[in-house]
Design a protein around this motif. Structure first.
Motif, mmCIF file in Angstrom:
data_model
loop_
_atom_site.group_PDB
_atom_site.id
_atom_site.type_symbol
_atom_site.label_atom_id
_atom_site.label_comp_id
_atom_site.label_asym_id
_atom_site.label_seq_id
_atom_site.Cartn_x
_atom_site.Cartn_y
_atom_site.Cartn_z
ATOM 1 N N ASP A 262 -0.304 9.123 -11.412
ATOM 2 C CA ASP A 262 -1.181 8.123 -12.030
ATOM 3 C C ASP A 262 -0.612 6.717 -11.899
ATOM 4 O O ASP A 262 -1.355 5.736 -11.917
ATOM 5 N N ASN A 263 0.711 6.631 -11.771
ATOM 6 C CA ASN A 263 1.364 5.338 -11.591
ATOM 7 C C ASN A 263 1.262 4.943 -10.120
ATOM 8 O O ASN A 263 1.833 5.592 -9.247
ATOM 9 N N ARG A 264 0.530 3.892 -9.836
ATOM 10 C CA ARG A 264 0.282 3.478 -8.451
ATOM 11 C C ARG A 264 1.575 3.220 -7.698
ATOM 12 O O ARG A 264 1.679 3.466 -6.497
ATOM 13 N N THR A 265 2.601 2.727 -8.403
ATOM 14 C CA THR A 265 3.870 2.414 -7.754
ATOM 15 C C THR A 265 4.538 3.659 -7.197
ATOM 16 O O THR A 265 5.243 3.600 -6.197
ATOM 17 N N ASN A 266 4.318 4.812 -7.827
ATOM 18 C CA ASN A 266 4.968 6.052 -7.409
ATOM 19 C C ASN A 266 4.132 6.864 -6.427
ATOM 20 O O ASN A 266 4.565 7.900 -5.952
ATOM 21 N N ARG A 267 2.944 6.376 -6.122
ATOM 22 C CA ARG A 267 2.050 7.130 -5.260
ATOM 23 C C ARG A 267 2.464 6.965 -3.794
ATOM 24 O O ARG A 267 2.804 5.864 -3.349
ATOM 25 N N ILE A 268 2.442 8.049 -3.020
ATOM 26 C CA ILE A 268 2.800 7.983 -1.609
ATOM 27 C C ILE A 268 1.751 8.692 -0.771
ATOM 28 O O ILE A 268 0.963 9.505 -1.281
ATOM 29 N N TRP A 269 1.753 8.386 0.516
ATOM 30 C CA TRP A 269 0.853 9.054 1.461
ATOM 31 C C TRP A 269 1.461 8.939 2.844
ATOM 32 O O TRP A 269 1.778 7.848 3.306
ATOM 33 N N ARG A 270 1.687 10.088 3.495
ATOM 34 C CA ARG A 270 2.247 10.126 4.841
ATOM 35 C C ARG A 270 1.362 11.028 5.706
ATOM 36 O O ARG A 270 0.770 11.988 5.215
ATOM 37 N N HIS A 271 1.358 10.743 6.991
ATOM 38 C CA HIS A 271 0.524 11.548 7.893
ATOM 39 C C HIS A 271 1.121 11.522 9.296
ATOM 40 O O HIS A 271 1.636 10.496 9.747
ATOM 41 N N THR B 251 16.189 -18.231 4.751
ATOM 42 C CA THR B 251 17.247 -19.120 5.242
ATOM 43 C C THR B 251 17.376 -19.038 6.752
ATOM 44 O O THR B 251 17.469 -20.062 7.446
ATOM 45 N N THR B 252 17.365 -17.820 7.288
ATOM 46 C CA THR B 252 17.569 -17.638 8.730
ATOM 47 C C THR B 252 16.286 -17.794 9.536
ATOM 48 O O THR B 252 16.334 -18.051 10.742
ATOM 49 N N GLY B 253 15.135 -17.618 8.893
ATOM 50 C CA GLY B 253 13.868 -17.676 9.617
ATOM 51 C C GLY B 253 13.537 -16.381 10.332
ATOM 52 O O GLY B 253 12.546 -16.300 11.063
ATOM 53 N N ASP B 254 14.372 -15.344 10.127
ATOM 54 C CA ASP B 254 14.103 -14.038 10.735
ATOM 55 C C ASP B 254 13.282 -13.208 9.747
ATOM 56 O O ASP B 254 13.819 -12.610 8.814
ATOM 57 N N LEU B 255 11.975 -13.155 9.990
ATOM 58 C CA LEU B 255 11.040 -12.486 9.084
ATOM 59 C C LEU B 255 10.689 -11.081 9.564
ATOM 60 O O LEU B 255 9.738 -10.476 9.061
ATOM 61 N N SER B 256 11.444 -10.564 10.523
ATOM 62 C CA SER B 256 11.144 -9.269 11.139
ATOM 63 C C SER B 256 11.041 -8.164 10.096
ATOM 64 O O SER B 256 11.747 -8.169 9.087
ATOM 65 N N LEU B 257 10.160 -7.205 10.382
ATOM 66 C CA LEU B 257 9.945 -6.072 9.483
ATOM 67 C C LEU B 257 10.464 -4.798 10.136
ATOM 68 O O LEU B 257 10.150 -4.498 11.287
ATOM 69 N N THR B 258 11.257 -4.033 9.402
ATOM 70 C CA THR B 258 11.700 -2.719 9.853
ATOM 71 C C THR B 258 10.812 -1.666 9.205
ATOM 72 O O THR B 258 10.700 -1.617 7.979
ATOM 73 N N LEU B 259 10.169 -0.852 10.044
ATOM 74 C CA LEU B 259 9.290 0.199 9.563
ATOM 75 C C LEU B 259 9.945 1.545 9.852
ATOM 76 O O LEU B 259 10.189 1.894 11.011
ATOM 77 N N HIS B 260 10.235 2.302 8.801
ATOM 78 C CA HIS B 260 10.912 3.589 8.944
ATOM 79 C C HIS B 260 9.904 4.717 9.192
ATOM 80 O O HIS B 260 8.780 4.673 8.705
ATOM 81 N N ASP C 270 0.832 -1.197 0.000
ATOM 82 C CA ASP C 270 0.000 0.000 0.000
ATOM 83 C C ASP C 270 0.871 1.254 0.000
ATOM 84 O O ASP C 270 1.988 1.250 0.515
ATOM 85 N N GLN C 271 0.322 2.339 -0.557
ATOM 86 C CA GLN C 271 1.074 3.589 -0.682
ATOM 87 C C GLN C 271 1.499 4.156 0.676
ATOM 88 O O GLN C 271 2.478 4.888 0.775
ATOM 89 N N ASP C 272 0.767 3.813 1.755
ATOM 90 C CA ASP C 272 1.142 4.290 3.085
ATOM 91 C C ASP C 272 2.533 3.821 3.489
ATOM 92 O O ASP C 272 3.214 4.486 4.285
ATOM 93 N N TYR C 273 2.936 2.662 2.951
ATOM 94 C CA TYR C 273 4.203 2.057 3.369
ATOM 95 C C TYR C 273 5.288 2.138 2.301
ATOM 96 O O TYR C 273 6.400 1.652 2.524
ATOM 97 N N ARG C 274 4.983 2.780 1.178
ATOM 98 C CA ARG C 274 5.934 2.856 0.071
ATOM 99 C C ARG C 274 7.240 3.508 0.514
ATOM 100 O O ARG C 274 7.272 4.623 1.014
ATOM 101 N N GLY C 275 8.360 2.782 0.377
ATOM 102 C CA GLY C 275 9.667 3.303 0.728
ATOM 103 C C GLY C 275 9.956 3.340 2.220
ATOM 104 O O GLY C 275 10.972 3.906 2.634
ATOM 105 N N ARG C 276 9.101 2.719 3.031
ATOM 106 C CA ARG C 276 9.262 2.795 4.488
ATOM 107 C C ARG C 276 9.501 1.450 5.146
ATOM 108 O O ARG C 276 9.652 1.373 6.366
ATOM 109 N N THR C 277 9.532 0.359 4.377
ATOM 110 C CA THR C 277 9.662 -0.971 4.979
ATOM 111 C C THR C 277 10.875 -1.715 4.449
ATOM 112 O O THR C 277 11.361 -1.450 3.345
#
Length: 473
Positions: free
Chosen positions: A418-427, A282-291, A267-274
Motif C-alpha cells: 500500500d506504501n507507494r515507496t515500497n512498491r516494485i515492478w520488474r519484467h 559540481t562536476t556537471g556529470d549528470l549521467s544515470l546508471t541503470l541497474h 516510478d516503481q519500475d525504477y525503484r532501487g535500480r538507478t
C-alpha cells in the motif's frame, strides 16, 4: 499515363501542376484532381468548381482556369505546398468514360536543420519579403501541437502547448522585418515544424515547413548485464539548488533534488535500480546508471535540469536499446536456465510469475512455490532459487527441455504494498530455442555386375558408394 515532375521550395506561395490535353470538350465533362492518398484535391463539374467535394486539407488552396474545357488546360494551382506528393488529373465524359489521365509528381524541398541533443537552442528559419500589416498572426506548429503563437504584436504563451512553454522565442519586430524564425530551446526530439502566416481575416499568406533532426546518442547493451550508463554531461555552472530529473517517455526514472536522491518521486519500475553521482551539480556529470536493464527498458530517456524556480537550464536525450535475452540448448540436456537477476533484498510479499503463451510456467507467492497453479506441461520440470528474495536472482530452471518448449518466456516480479515507496515492478523476456538432436547414419552400398557369353564370365564390375543421412529427432 504520362508523368510530370515539379520541384519547388517549401515556403513558396503557390505551384502549378500542369495538365493539358483535349480541346473543346463537352460542357458536361468532369475534371477531377486526386492525390496519392485518394484525397479529392479539386473537382470541376457542370461548368463550375465543386469545393464541397474536395478534402478539407485542400480547402481554399486550389484553383483552376475558368475556360478549361474550351482551352484544354486543366492545370491546377496549389497554394502553400509543404508536402511531397503525386497528383492525378482525370477527365471524364458524362457517361463516366475516361477521356484523359495525367500524373504530376510534386517534390517540395524542405529545409533540414540538424543538431545534437543537448544544445542550448536551435533556430528554425522562416523569412518573407511580403509587406505585413498589423493584425497578422504567426503560428508555429509541430505535427500535433501549437509550438508558438505571435499575435497583436506579441507572443501568446497561453496559446502554446505546455510541452513548449518557456522554450520558444520570436523576434519582437517580426512583422516589420519579415523574419518569422523561431528559436527553440533544449531540442530533444526529431520533428517537422510548420510556420503559417495569417492576415487579420484569417486568410493564409505564407506557409513553410522545416524539419528538425535531433541526433540522439545511442546506447546498446545485452539483457543480462549488471548495469548500463546513460551519458549526460554539461559544461554549464549549475546552481547548488538545481533539480535533476531523468524520465523515459512516460515515467520518472530518477529525481535528484535538494542535494539528494528522491526515490519516493520515481516510478516503481525504477525503484532501487538507478544511481547518479553524488557531486553531479559540481562536476556537471549528470549521467544515470541503470541497474539490471531488460528489454522493457528500451526507451528514449531525457535528462532535464531545472532551477529552483522551475526554469529549464539544460536538457538532453539518450536512446537506450536493450537486446532481448536469447538462450539456446540442445534437446536431451538435463536442464536449461532462463536468467533473470534484479535488485537484491526483495520484499517478502513479492510475487514471481513465469509465463509462456498465456500458460503459467512457475508461480512464487507468499514465500513459497505455488506448483498447483502451473500448467501441467511444466509440472515437476521447473525450479527457482531458494534464496531469491535475498539475492534478487529469480532465474528459472527448466528440466528436460524439448522442441515443444521453444518460444518466449516472460517473468514478472511485483508486490502490492500500500506504501507507494515500497512498491516494485520488474519484467523480463527470455527467448528459448531448443535445438533437436541430430543423428548421422552412413550407409555403404556395394553393387556387383556380372555378365558372360556362351556360359563364360566376360566382365566383373563393382560399384561402391556411401550415403550420409541426417535424421533430426
Amino acid at each position: 499515363m504520362s508523368v510530370y515532375q515539379v520541384v519547388v521550395d517549401s515556403g513558396v506561395e503557390s505551384v502549378q501542376l500542369p495538365c493539358k490535353g483535349i480541346l473543346h470538350l463537352p460542357k458536361d465533362a468532369k475534371v477531377e484532381w486526386m492525390d496519392n492518398n485518394d484525397k479529392i484535391v479539386h473537382v470541376y463539374m457542370n461548368g463550375s468548381d465543386e469545393p464541397e467535394q474536395q478534402d478539407e486539407f485542400y480547402t481554399d488552396r486550389t484553383k483552376m482556369n475558368e475556360d478549361l474545357l474550351k482551352t484544354g488546360d486543366f492545370s491546377l494551382t496549389l497554394k502553400y505546398p509543404t508536402v511531397t506528393n503525386s497528383y492525378t488529373c482525370t477527365v471524364y465524359s458524362r457517361e463516366g468514360k475516361i477521356l484523359l489521365k495525367k500524373q504530376v509528381v510534386l517534390t517540395v524541398i524542405v529545409p533540414q536543420v540538424v543538431v545534437d541533443s543537448g544544445v542550448e537552442s536551435v533556430l528554425l528559419d522562416c523569412t518573407t519579403t511580403l509587406k505585413l500589416r498589423e493584425g497578422a498572426t504567426v503560428e508555429w506548429r509541430d505535427a500535433y501541437r501549437k509550438v508558438h503563437v505571435y499575435q497583436d504584436g506579441s507572443s501568446k504563451p497561453e496559446k502554446q502547448d505546455q510541452v513548449y512553454r518557456g522554450r520558444t522565442e520570436m523576434n519582437k519586430d517580426a512583422l516589420r522585418t519579415g523574419d518569422l524564425s523561431l528559436t527553440l530551446r533544449y531540442p530533444t526530439v526529431t520533428n517537422s515544424y510548420t510556420c503559417t502566416l495569417y492576415n487579420r481575416d484569417g486568410d493564409i499568406l505564407l506557409k513553410k515547413l522545416v524539419v528538425l533532426n535531433v541526433r540522439v546518442p545511442q546506447v546498446a547493451v545485452d539483457s543480462g548485464v549488471v548495469s548500463v550508463q546513460l551519458p549526460c554531461e554539461t559544461t554549464l555552472e549549475l546552481p547548488h539548488d538545481a533539480k535533476v530529473e531523468w524520465r523515459d517517455i512516460y515515467k520518472k526514472a530518477h529525481v535528484y533534488e535538494d542535494g539528494s536522491d528522491k526515490p519516493d518521486k520515481q516510478d516503481q519500475d525504477y525503484r532501487g535500480r538507478t544511481e547518479v553521482n553524488e557531486d553531479l551539480l559540481t562536476t556537471g556529470d549528470l549521467s544515470l546508471t541503470l541497474h539490471y536493464p531488460t528489454e522493457r527498458d528500451t526507451q528514449v530517456y531525457t535528462c532535464t535540469v531545472y532551477s529552483k524556480e522551475g526554469k529549464i537550464l539544460f536538457k538532453k536525450a539518450v536512446n537506450l536499446k536493450v537486446n532481448v535475452c536469447q538462450v539456446e540448448v540442445e534437446e536431451g540436456e538435463e536442464s536449461v536456465c532462463l536468467p533473470f537477476k534484479t535488485t537484491q533484498n526483495l520484499p517478502e510479499d513479492v510475487v514471481v510469475a513465469w509465463q509462456s503463451d498465456e500458460m503459467m510456467v512457475h508461480l512464487y507467492e507468499n514465500g513459497s512455490d505455488k506448483l498447483e497453479e502451473q500448467d501441467q506441461v511444466y509440472r515437476d520440470r521447473t525450479k527457482l532459487n531458494k534464496d531469491l528474495l535475498k539475492t534478487g536472482d529469480v532465474s528459472l530452471i527448466l528440466k528436460h527441455p524439448t522442441d515443444d518448449d521453444n518460444g518466449e518466456y516472460s517473468c514478472e516480479v511485483s508486490n502490492r504494498d500500500d506504501n507507494r515507496t515500497n512498491r516494485i515492478w520488474r519484467h523480463k523476456i527470455v527467448l528459448l530455442k531448443v535445438k533437436g538432436l541430430c543423428v548421422c547414419v552412413c550407409v555403404c552400398v556395394c553393387v556387383c555386375a556380372c555378365g558372360g557369353g556362351e556360359g563364360r564370365l566376360f566382365s566383373d564390375l563393382k560399384y561402391g558408394f556411401s550415403v550420409r543421412v541426417t535424421i533430426r529427432l
